[in-house]
Write a protein that holds these residues in place. Structure first.
Motif, PDB file in Angstrom:
ATOM      1  N   UNK A   1       0.820  -1.216   0.000  1.00 19.68           N
ATOM      2  CA  UNK A   1       0.000   0.000   0.000  1.00 19.68           C
ATOM      3  C   UNK A   1       0.854   1.266   0.000  1.00 19.68           C
ATOM      4  N   UNK A   2       1.945   1.267   0.769  1.00 21.37           N
ATOM      5  CA  UNK A   2       2.826   2.434   0.779  1.00 21.37           C
ATOM      6  C   UNK A   2       3.443   2.668  -0.596  1.00 21.37           C
ATOM      7  N   UNK A   3       3.859   1.576  -1.243  1.00 18.56           N
ATOM      8  CA  UNK A   3       4.460   1.691  -2.578  1.00 18.56           C
ATOM      9  C   UNK A   3       3.443   2.261  -3.564  1.00 18.56           C
ATOM     10  N   UNK A   4       2.240   1.707  -3.581  1.00 16.11           N
ATOM     11  CA  UNK A   4       1.207   2.187  -4.508  1.00 16.11           C
ATOM     12  C   UNK A   4       0.853   3.648  -4.246  1.00 16.11           C
ATOM     13  N   UNK A   5       0.749   4.014  -2.988  1.00 21.17           N
ATOM     14  CA  UNK A   5       0.383   5.392  -2.645  1.00 21.17           C
ATOM     15  C   UNK A   5       1.454   6.399  -3.075  1.00 21.17           C
ATOM     16  N   UNK A   6       2.701   5.962  -3.140  1.00 19.90           N
ATOM     17  CA  UNK A   6       3.798   6.862  -3.499  1.00 19.90           C
ATOM     18  C   UNK A   6       3.860   7.165  -4.994  1.00 19.90           C
ATOM     19  N   UNK A   7       3.123   6.406  -5.801  1.00 22.29           N
ATOM     20  CA  UNK A   7       3.120   6.635  -7.252  1.00 22.29           C
ATOM     21  C   UNK A   7       1.668   6.733  -7.756  1.00 22.29           C
ATOM     22  N   UNK A   8       0.985   7.850  -7.446  1.00 20.27           N
ATOM     23  CA  UNK A   8      -0.396   8.000  -7.906  1.00 20.27           C
ATOM     24  C   UNK A   8      -0.503   7.988  -9.438  1.00 20.27           C
ATOM     25  N   UNK A   9       0.609   8.245 -10.139  1.00 21.86           N
ATOM     26  CA  UNK A   9       0.623   8.205 -11.601  1.00 21.86           C
ATOM     27  C   UNK A   9       0.298   6.808 -12.131  1.00 21.86           C
ATOM     28  N   UNK A  10       0.484   5.812 -11.299  1.00 24.78           N
ATOM     29  CA  UNK A  10       0.170   4.426 -11.657  1.00 24.78           C
ATOM     30  C   UNK A  10      -1.273   4.306 -12.153  1.00 24.78           C
ATOM     31  N   UNK A  11      -2.179   5.073 -11.545  1.00 23.31           N
ATOM     32  CA  UNK A  11      -3.607   4.985 -11.898  1.00 23.31           C
ATOM     33  C   UNK A  11      -3.893   5.428 -13.328  1.00 23.31           C
ATOM     34  N   UNK A  12      -2.955   6.162 -13.949  1.00 21.28           N
ATOM     35  CA  UNK A  12      -3.180   6.652 -15.310  1.00 21.28           C
ATOM     36  C   UNK A  12      -2.714   5.666 -16.379  1.00 21.28           C
TER      37      UNK A  12
ATOM     38  N   UNK B   1      14.999   3.641   2.241  1.00 20.06           N
ATOM     39  CA  UNK B   1      14.581   4.412   1.064  1.00 20.06           C
ATOM     40  C   UNK B   1      14.477   3.511  -0.151  1.00 20.06           C
ATOM     41  N   UNK B   2      13.344   3.634  -0.831  1.00 20.56           N
ATOM     42  CA  UNK B   2      13.096   2.901  -2.074  1.00 20.56           C
ATOM     43  C   UNK B   2      13.069   3.903  -3.224  1.00 20.56           C
ATOM     44  N   UNK B   3      13.640   3.533  -4.347  1.00 20.04           N
ATOM     45  CA  UNK B   3      13.475   4.298  -5.576  1.00 20.04           C
ATOM     46  C   UNK B   3      12.428   3.566  -6.407  1.00 20.04           C
ATOM     47  N   UNK B   4      11.377   4.288  -6.757  1.00 12.80           N
ATOM     48  CA  UNK B   4      10.262   3.731  -7.524  1.00 12.80           C
ATOM     49  C   UNK B   4      10.311   4.336  -8.925  1.00 12.80           C
ATOM     50  N   UNK B   5      10.420   3.493  -9.935  1.00 14.72           N
ATOM     51  CA  UNK B   5      10.472   3.965 -11.316  1.00 14.72           C
ATOM     52  C   UNK B   5       9.321   3.329 -12.081  1.00 14.72           C
ATOM     53  N   UNK B   6       8.458   4.188 -12.598  1.00 11.88           N
ATOM     54  CA  UNK B   6       7.242   3.765 -13.287  1.00 11.88           C
ATOM     55  C   UNK B   6       7.358   4.101 -14.763  1.00 11.88           C
ATOM     56  N   UNK B   7       7.012   3.156 -15.615  1.00 15.75           N
ATOM     57  CA  UNK B   7       6.977   3.401 -17.051  1.00 15.75           C
ATOM     58  C   UNK B   7       5.782   2.680 -17.650  1.00 15.75           C
ATOM     59  N   UNK B   8       5.238   3.265 -18.716  1.00 13.95           N
ATOM     60  CA  UNK B   8       4.136   2.601 -19.381  1.00 13.95           C
ATOM     61  C   UNK B   8       3.353   3.519 -20.289  1.00 13.95           C
ATOM     62  N   UNK B   9       2.290   2.959 -20.837  1.00 12.61           N
ATOM     63  CA  UNK B   9       1.387   3.698 -21.719  1.00 12.61           C
ATOM     64  C   UNK B   9       0.165   4.141 -20.929  1.00 12.61           C
ATOM     65  N   UNK B  10      -0.145   5.408 -21.086  1.00 15.24           N
ATOM     66  CA  UNK B  10      -1.339   5.935 -20.413  1.00 15.24           C
ATOM     67  C   UNK B  10      -2.578   5.515 -21.202  1.00 15.24           C
ATOM     68  N   UNK B  11      -3.698   5.499 -20.524  1.00 13.52           N
ATOM     69  CA  UNK B  11      -4.972   5.182 -21.168  1.00 13.52           C
ATOM     70  C   UNK B  11      -5.338   6.305 -22.103  1.00 13.52           C
ATOM     71  N   UNK B  12      -5.844   5.963 -23.269  1.00  6.83           N
ATOM     72  CA  UNK B  12      -6.260   6.995 -24.239  1.00  6.83           C
ATOM     73  C   UNK B  12      -7.627   7.538 -23.857  1.00  6.83           C
TER      74      UNK B  12
END
Length: 144
Positions: A21-32, A131-142
């Protein structure tokens, strides 16, 4: 889309702790994201990350019991002893489990199995904040 951020976790006692939950909360961009990857890297040598059972606390305790048996603190052949009996054992446990996880993202969520969770594996008696480094990559929803 690329995004990177650091997440500092509060100090945890020695053991295996769910931090999904902490990891997910730290990257709200994940929802896009429609599809992507979240890479989670711990910036320490005496703690690690793993993915396992997220429901039963017995599993977390059994992990700790196993690793303490397999790599005991203060094992006499250890030469690196300046930082305490738990230090070299912590480095070995961290090396065995590893410093990183790469997790799939689908439809704005981590695409984990029903019973999977991200663990912080704290191998020291007093490891302090991690400390964790979280790196998010991907395609956003159109937006059609």
């Amino acid at each position: 889309m690329w995004h990177s951020t650091d997440l500092t976790l509060r100090p945890h006692p020695r053991g295996f702790h769910l931090i999904t939950h902490e990891v997910q909360a730290a990257v709200p961009q994940l929802r896009t994201l429609r599809v992507g990857l979240l890479h989670v890297f711990i910036r320490h040598t005496s703690a690690s990350l793993t993915l396992s059972e997220n429901a039963s606390p017995d599993v977390r305790r059994d992990f700790e019991t196993y690793f303490n048996h397999a790599v005991p603190d203060g094992w006499p052949p250890f030469e690196h002893t300046l930082e305490g009996d738990d230090d070299m054992a912590a480095h070995i446990k961290a090396a065995l489990l590893g410093p990183a996880l790469t997790l799939p993202v689908r439809d704005g969520r981590l695409h984990l199995g029903t019973w999977q969770g991200v663990y912080l594996c704290e191998h020291r008696d007093r490891g302090g904040p991690r400390t964790l480094t979280l790196t998010l990559t991907g395609e956003t929803a159109r937006n059609d």
